[in-house]
Structure formats: C-alpha cells, structure tokens
Motif scaffolding. Structure first.
Motif, PDB file in Angstrom:
ATOM      1  N   VAL A   1       0.825  -1.205   0.000  1.00 36.57           N
ATOM      2  CA  VAL A   1       0.000   0.000   0.000  1.00 36.57           C
ATOM      3  C   VAL A   1       0.863   1.260   0.000  1.00 36.57           C
ATOM      4  O   VAL A   1       0.610   2.216  -0.733  1.00 36.57           O
ATOM      5  CB  VAL A   1      -0.938  -0.028   1.227  1.00 36.57           C
ATOM      6  N   TYR A   2       1.931   1.240   0.809  1.00 38.14           N
ATOM      7  CA  TYR A   2       2.776   2.425   0.926  1.00 38.14           C
ATOM      8  C   TYR A   2       3.468   2.724  -0.402  1.00 38.14           C
ATOM      9  O   TYR A   2       3.542   3.880  -0.835  1.00 38.14           O
ATOM     10  CB  TYR A   2       3.821   2.196   2.032  1.00 38.14           C
ATOM     11  N   LEU A   3       3.959   1.672  -1.083  1.00 35.61           N
ATOM     12  CA  LEU A   3       4.654   1.883  -2.352  1.00 35.61           C
ATOM     13  C   LEU A   3       3.683   2.345  -3.441  1.00 35.61           C
ATOM     14  O   LEU A   3       4.004   3.245  -4.225  1.00 35.61           O
ATOM     15  CB  LEU A   3       5.378   0.598  -2.794  1.00 35.61           C
ATOM     16  N   ILE A   4       2.500   1.750  -3.488  1.00 42.01           N
ATOM     17  CA  ILE A   4       1.516   2.178  -4.488  1.00 42.01           C
ATOM     18  C   ILE A   4       1.196   3.657  -4.282  1.00 42.01           C
ATOM     19  O   ILE A   4       1.186   4.453  -5.227  1.00 42.01           O
ATOM     20  CB  ILE A   4       0.222   1.335  -4.385  1.00 42.01           C
ATOM     21  N   ALA A   5       0.939   4.033  -3.017  1.00 42.40           N
ATOM     22  CA  ALA A   5       0.571   5.429  -2.731  1.00 42.40           C
ATOM     23  C   ALA A   5       1.723   6.367  -3.084  1.00 42.40           C
ATOM     24  O   ALA A   5       1.510   7.466  -3.611  1.00 42.40           O
ATOM     25  CB  ALA A   5       0.193   5.582  -1.259  1.00 42.40           C
ATOM     26  N   ALA A   6       2.963   5.939  -2.826  1.00 43.89           N
ATOM     27  CA  ALA A   6       4.111   6.799  -3.127  1.00 43.89           C
ATOM     28  C   ALA A   6       4.246   7.012  -4.630  1.00 43.89           C
ATOM     29  O   ALA A   6       4.483   8.133  -5.101  1.00 43.89           O
ATOM     30  CB  ALA A   6       5.387   6.172  -2.574  1.00 43.89           C
ATOM     31  N   PHE A   7       4.066   5.928  -5.388  1.00 39.19           N
ATOM     32  CA  PHE A   7       4.174   6.029  -6.844  1.00 39.19           C
ATOM     33  C   PHE A   7       3.108   6.985  -7.389  1.00 39.19           C
ATOM     34  O   PHE A   7       3.406   7.918  -8.134  1.00 39.19           O
ATOM     35  CB  PHE A   7       4.026   4.637  -7.474  1.00 39.19           C
ATOM     36  N   GLY A   8       1.865   6.765  -6.972  1.00 37.30           N
ATOM     37  CA  GLY A   8       0.769   7.592  -7.474  1.00 37.30           C
ATOM     38  C   GLY A   8       0.899   9.045  -7.040  1.00 37.30           C
ATOM     39  O   GLY A   8       0.638   9.967  -7.821  1.00 37.30           O
ATOM     40  N   THR A   9       1.310   9.255  -5.784  1.00 41.56           N
ATOM     41  CA  THR A   9       1.453  10.618  -5.287  1.00 41.56           C
ATOM     42  C   THR A   9       2.587  11.331  -6.021  1.00 41.56           C
ATOM     43  O   THR A   9       2.491  12.522  -6.339  1.00 41.56           O
ATOM     44  CB  THR A   9       1.698  10.599  -3.765  1.00 41.56           C
ATOM     45  N   GLY A  10       3.657  10.592  -6.330  1.00 42.49           N
ATOM     46  CA  GLY A  10       4.763  11.166  -7.099  1.00 42.49           C
ATOM     47  C   GLY A  10       4.317  11.583  -8.491  1.00 42.49           C
ATOM     48  O   GLY A  10       4.662  12.675  -8.976  1.00 42.49           O
ATOM     49  N   LEU A  11       3.533  10.730  -9.133  1.00 36.07           N
ATOM     50  CA  LEU A  11       3.002  11.070 -10.459  1.00 36.07           C
ATOM     51  C   LEU A  11       2.151  12.335 -10.379  1.00 36.07           C
ATOM     52  O   LEU A  11       2.287  13.256 -11.195  1.00 36.07           O
ATOM     53  CB  LEU A  11       2.126   9.935 -11.001  1.00 36.07           C
ATOM     54  N   ALA A  12       1.265  12.371  -9.382  1.00 35.29           N
ATOM     55  CA  ALA A  12       0.375  13.522  -9.245  1.00 35.29           C
ATOM     56  C   ALA A  12       1.188  14.796  -8.990  1.00 35.29           C
ATOM     57  O   ALA A  12       0.898  15.855  -9.567  1.00 35.29           O
ATOM     58  CB  ALA A  12      -0.618  13.285  -8.111  1.00 35.29           C
ATOM     59  N   GLY A  13       2.212  14.696  -8.155  1.00 33.42           N
ATOM     60  CA  GLY A  13       3.052  15.852  -7.874  1.00 33.42           C
ATOM     61  C   GLY A  13       3.724  16.369  -9.134  1.00 33.42           C
ATOM     62  O   GLY A  13       3.746  17.575  -9.410  1.00 33.42           O
ATOM     63  N   ALA A  14       4.279  15.447  -9.919  1.00 28.94           N
ATOM     64  CA  ALA A  14       4.942  15.844 -11.161  1.00 28.94           C
ATOM     65  C   ALA A  14       3.949  16.529 -12.104  1.00 28.94           C
ATOM     66  O   ALA A  14       4.245  17.568 -12.699  1.00 28.94           O
ATOM     67  CB  ALA A  14       5.562  14.626 -11.830  1.00 28.94           C
ATOM     68  N   LEU A  15       2.750  15.955 -12.197  1.00 27.17           N
ATOM     69  CA  LEU A  15       1.743  16.523 -13.100  1.00 27.17           C
ATOM     70  C   LEU A  15       1.331  17.924 -12.649  1.00 27.17           C
ATOM     71  O   LEU A  15       1.220  18.848 -13.471  1.00 27.17           O
ATOM     72  CB  LEU A  15       0.518  15.587 -13.143  1.00 27.17           C
ATOM     73  N   VAL A  16       1.122  18.090 -11.346  1.00 27.88           N
ATOM     74  CA  VAL A  16       0.739  19.412 -10.826  1.00 27.88           C
ATOM     75  C   VAL A  16       1.781  20.453 -11.223  1.00 27.88           C
ATOM     76  O   VAL A  16       1.457  21.569 -11.640  1.00 27.88           O
ATOM     77  CB  VAL A  16       0.575  19.365  -9.284  1.00 27.88           C
ATOM     78  N   TYR A  17       3.067  20.048 -11.141  1.00 31.83           N
ATOM     79  CA  TYR A  17       4.110  21.025 -11.421  1.00 31.83           C
ATOM     80  C   TYR A  17       4.425  21.170 -12.908  1.00 31.83           C
ATOM     81  O   TYR A  17       5.051  22.147 -13.301  1.00 31.83           O
ATOM     82  CB  TYR A  17       5.351  20.742 -10.563  1.00 31.83           C
TER      83      TYR A  17
END
Lengths: 351, 287
Positions: free
Chosen positions: A230-246
């Motif tokens: 769960v932690y790795l999935i959330a980290a991957f998705g959150t990283g993608l979202a962060g990159a997209l936001v920026y």
C-alpha cells in the motif's frame, strides 16, 4: 443451485456506467468549456488523486501519514530534473516523478515502519522535512529559492501544438488542456485501480488487517507485506500527481512543493469530510472542498481555521464523513467491495 | 577551543528541546495520545505570555506564572471536551482531531497576532552571561537548561512519590483495572493534559525570550519535541532530556559546519538513532 461469492450490486453497475459516461464527457469537455473551468477541473482531479491515495494509506492500510508532501515534492523535482538536467519533454518526465516517489518510499518505509501508529505519522513528517531540506541543497534546481521550467521546454511540449490546432486555442490554453487530460486519466486510473485492488484478495486482506490485525494474521494474512504494498503504491501515485501538478504550474520551490498544508492538510480534510475508508468519500469530499475553496478562500486564515474546526467536528460527530451519513440512510454503495454470498434462489445480504 | 563552545551551546539548546518534549512525553506516556498540535500550543502559550507582558507590563517570569493556571485550564478543557471523546483503540480519530486543531490554532493566531515575528523582552537577562573557563555562557540558555532539569525532576517526583502519580501510572498501565480501584481515567487524562500545558508554558517562556517567534513555527517545534521523545525512549522523562540534548548537539554541530545544515543535522541524528536503537536509548522496561 450453485452458490457464489460476488461483490456486484445493481447500484454498482449503474455507477460504473455513469462513471464511463462521465469520463467520456470529461474527455470531450475542452471542446466547449472555458479555460478557467479546465483549470478548476485540473485542481479537482489532482486533489482527488492525492486524496484517493491518502485514503488507501490511512483508510484501508491503517497508515496515517502526514508526510505525503514528500512524494508530491520529490515527484515534482524529479520531473524538473528530467526536463532541466536531462533535456526530457515534461510529459514523459512525469513518469520520473512516479519512479522518484517509489525510490524515496523504500528507505522512508524502512525507517517509518519501525514506529507504530501515531509515531509513524510524525516520522513520515520528519522524513518529508529531511527530503525538503535536502532538495533545497540541490543548487542545479535552484536550491532554496526554486526555479522555472525553461521556456523552450514548455513551448515545445509534446501534443501541445496539435491540441492548439484541434481546438484553435493559444499555446498556454492548449497546455492547460493537455494537463487536464492527463489529470483526468490519472484520476480515472487511480479510482479504477484502487477499486480493482480492493476487489482482489489483497483488498480483502487489507480490510481484514484494518478491522483486526491479529485475527487477520491468524488466518494467514501477511500484514507487513500488505503495508509495504500500500505504501509503495501510494508513493508512486502521489509522485506522479506531484509531477503533473508542477508540469501545469511550471514553477517550483521547495517550500511550495513540500507544503504540508497544500498536499497533506487539504488532502486529509477532503478524505475526512467525505468519509474515510470508502472510495466514494474522497470524491464527495473533493467537491465539497472545492465549493468551500471557491466561496471562502478569500478569507485566508479564517477560512483555514474554519476548515480545521470542521474537520474536528466531523471526527467528533460523524467520524465516517458525509458519505458515511448517506450510506447509512440509503444503503447505497457506488463502488461495492463487500463480498456477498449469492445462491441460486435467494440472495443473502451481508456486510 | 571552538568545539568546546559548540558542544556547550548544543547542550543548552538541548535543554530547550527537552522542555518542548516534556509535555508530549507526559501525555503519550499516560494515554498513548500524540498531540499533533503540541507545537502550536507552545506558540499559543508564548503569545499568551507576550500579551500579559505587554498589557499588564509585568516581568516575563511573573507573566508565565499567571499564564500557567490559565493554560492548565485550557489543557484540562481540551481533554475533557474534545480529546476524551476520541480516545480509543483506533488511533485515527485523535490524530485527525489534533491535526485539525493544529491547522485551526495556527491560522487563528495568524489572524489575531499577524505573521510578524515577536519576542518576549526580558531586559538585562537577554545579554547577561557568565564565564566558565574557556567558554562564555549566556544566562538565558543556562536558565533554560536548569529549568528543563528542574521540570523533569519535579515531574518524576510527581510520578513516583504522589497519589496523583500513582493514578497516572495505574491508568497508563491498565485504565480498566485502574477504574475498578476508584480512579476515573477521564479525570486523570484531563489533569495530565493540564500538567502538560504547564510544561508547555515553561517551554514557551524560554522560546519567546530566546528568539523571535511567529504563528507558523509550531510544527517544527513539534518535530523537534517528537524526535527528542523517540530518541530518549517512550515513557522515560530523563530519556527525553537526553534526546533533546542529542538533537541540540547535532543541530549546533551541523550549523558550525554550514548554517544551512543546522535543522537537517538534527533530523539525521534522529534517523541514525532510529536505525540503531528503534526503541530509543532508554525505553521503559514495560511498554
């Protein structure tokens, strides 16, 4: 008269069809919506993505993190590094954001999983601070003051020219449309992916661990492996979202990219007000949050103070959030994950 | 001899961090509650002292003495009215409630006191110093350290030599059995939070006199406090003092190398301890 276990419900099927229709509408939207609306929807969709991942962590995995800004920030910075240092196009560089989130999550989990419960929460915050302070030392990306995406990288971005011709809009508006579509795809993949995960045996195991860790372990569930998953999935998705936001913001600084208010406090508020531990909750929560934001954000600190107090009130008086209230009244489940035993002649309803 | 100076300054800074951490350690030890608003409560207490100093024109120490009972009452009420309702097997509600409190408190203070940096003026004490061999020590840091030691000594006396302390320890070990013996865990919790707010007042006094503060600095204080508690080991107040000193030493040493590394060095020290001794340096035998 075979009996089988199913999670399907009539409401679930209807919701699935409605979701597909909404997705199609969302794809076509740039043809007739204005730029302001596209930007608002981009905000809603990226916050929804972040909220779904936080909900997966806290609501299903029992991992209350107040350090998800670490993954937003590292994802955004990885994307910037890909563009500025390696000369990548910003769109494929978003993938770097996900990978960076994953790469950070391995050591972070290794540290944070040494602490339990509430202490885990603050440990994630410490790790986010360490990441922020370290990134602020990265002089090639502007150090503590930050930097912008180079002009030529944003103007030559993949697909932007084609989108501009398709809708006959200027380059900046075309970039917004591209970011919006990517956000739509990411949010849809997130909601769909988490829903699919919860319907697998891993999802069942997650619910079992959340409800009673000891009992789950006793029937053979590997709780530690699930936490990592769960932690790795959330980290991957959150990283993608962060990159997209920026990609959309095109300007970054450590304080903004690792902001605990923007990327964790708001996200927690969305999940808590909508209803923690459900897929519907964050969807409802992000809409309520956006409405509040549009109506009251001008009040600045008073508004944030009210958000904090509303969060407290929800936890005290309706801990399962707005969706919990609705589900209790109507028995509605748009994303059913509960297993029910279905026999040939009778249907057993169970929770 | 610069390094001797660095070590001594680090030690003194550690006293301040231990003061930040004492309240957190106390509350966690008794009710397993981590208050995410702890840092913001320290800043809130600093503003309370500042208001008394400015409105009544009193000495900071007298003002802190006046503020302490008010903050005890605030802590007591917070526990009674809010936190007692969410304490339970599930750690999520108390965490989210205190997180909401942190956001609300921070922004409330921002509206009332503005984002300007403030300081509690202490007159001659600000520049007073004593020479100890090769190093010159500021009177204020020395007083901070001494107060931390005194506060922890007193709290330990309360814990192990009074009826109240017995109630604290009994409730901490087993609230159900304690309540069979005529202890009301909810009242015990309320008193504990009130007491924690008294230590917060003391921490706030030195925070405000030592340097500038503004409504946004709470979360960082929470993190230092938390690191001190974890390094020291859960439930050990003397361990918390040791933890505060380690963070203080690491920060001063980091700053001596490069001023930008001060905070980072403290966090790294914490991570190293977590790596080597996950349960902290002096964990209480039973926990």
């Amino acid at each position: 008269m075979g009996a089988r276990v199913t999670v399907a419900t009539r409401a679930g099927r209807a919701a699935g069809i409605a979701a597909l229709a909404l997705l199609a509408l969302g794809l076509a939207l740039p043809a007739f919506a204005g730029r302001a609306m596209i930007q608002d929807l981009f905000f809603i969709l990226t916050m929804l993505t972040l909220a779904q991942f936080w909900n997966l962590l806290a609501g299903y995995g029992g991992l209350v993190s107040v350090g998800q800004q670490a993954f937003v920030g590292i994802g955004a910075y990885a994307m910037f590094a890909g563009v500025i240092l390696a000369g990548w196009d910003p769109v494929p560089a978003i993938l770097l954001g996900g990978l960076a989130g994953l790469a950070l999550a391995v050591p972070a989990a290794w540290f944070a999983f040494r602490l339990q419960g509430a202490y885990f929460a603050i440990a994630t915050w410490v790790l986010a601070e360490v990441t922020r302070l370290s990134v602020a030392q990265w002089k090639a990306l502007g150090g503590g003051t930050g930097t912008s995406l180079p002009r030529e990288a944003t103007s030559d971005m993949a697909f932007v020219a084609a989108i501009g011709r398709l809708f006959s809009v200027r380059e900046a508006a075309a970039r917004d449309i591209l970011a919006y579509w990517l956000a739509l795809a990411l949010a849809a993949a997130t909601v769909g992916g988490i829903y699919a995960l919860l319907r697998t045996r891993h999802g069942l195991a997650l619910a079992a661990v959340r409800d009673n860790t000891e009992a789950a372990k006793a029937v053979g569930v590997d709780a530690v492996r699930l936490k990592w998953l769960v932690y790795l999935i959330a980290a991957f998705g959150t990283g993608l979202a962060g990159a997209l936001v920026y990609v959309q913001k095109a300007r970054i600084s450590p304080d903004a990219a690792f902001s605990v208010t923007d990327w964790t406090a708001y996200v927690i508020f969305i999940v808590v007000i909508g209803g923690i531990g459900t897929i519907e909750g964050p969807i409802l929560g992000v809409l309520v949050f956006f409405a509040l934001q549009s109506a009251f954000a001008d009040y600045g600190s008073w508004y944030l103070m009210a958000l904090g107090l509303i969060g407290i009130a929800i936890m005290l008086f309706a801990p399962r959030g707005l969706w919990g209230l609705i589900a209790d009244r109507t028995g509605l489940h748009l994303f059913p994950v509960r297993r029910r035993l279905e026999t040939g002649h009778a249907t057993t309803r169970g929770d | 001899m610069i390094w001797v100076n660095t070590v001594v300054q680090g030690l003194m800074l550690g006293g301040l961090y231990a003061l930040f951490a004492t309240g957190l350690s106390l509350v966690f030890g008794i009710m397993r509650l981590v208050n995410l608003a702890h840092g913001d409560l320290i800043v809130f207490a600093a503003f309370a002292i500042l208001v008394i100093v400015e409105v009544l024109g009193l000495d900071p120490f007298v003002s802190a003495l006046l503020a302490a009972p008010l903050l005890f009452a605030a802590g007591w009420a917070l526990q009674r009215l809010v936190l007692n309702r969410v304490l339970g097997r599930d750690i999520l509600p108390p965490l989210l409630v205190t997180f909401g409190l942190s956001v609300a408190l921070q922004n409330g203070m921002l509206e009332v006191f503005s984002a300007d940096s403030r300081r509690i003026r202490s007159g001659a004490l600000e520049s007073a110093s004593v020479a100890l061999g090769p190093v010159t020590l500021g009177m204020l840091p020395l007083l901070t350290f001494a107060s931390a030691v005194a506060a922890i000594f007193l709290l330990n006396r309360i814990f192990y030599a009074t009826a109240l302390g017995r109630a604290f320890r009994a409730t901490s070990d087993d609230p159900v059995t304690a309540s069979l013996m005529g202890i009301n865990p909810r009242s015990v919790f309320a008193i504990a939070t009130g007491l924690a707010m008294v230590t917060v007042t003391l921490a706030a006094l030195y925070l405000g006199m030592r340097a500038n503060f503004d409504p946004s600095i709470g979360p960082a204080r929470l993190i230092y406090a938390f690191e001190a508690v974890i390094i020291g080991g859960l439930g050990s107040l003397w361990g918390t003092l040791a933890g505060g000193i380690i963070i203080g030493l690491a920060q001063t040493a980091g700053a001596a190398v490069n001023p930008e590394w001060q905070i980072l060095a403290g966090h790294l020290a914490f991570l190293v301890v977590l790596l080597v001794r996950p349960r902290g340096l002096f964990p209480r035998a039973f926990d």
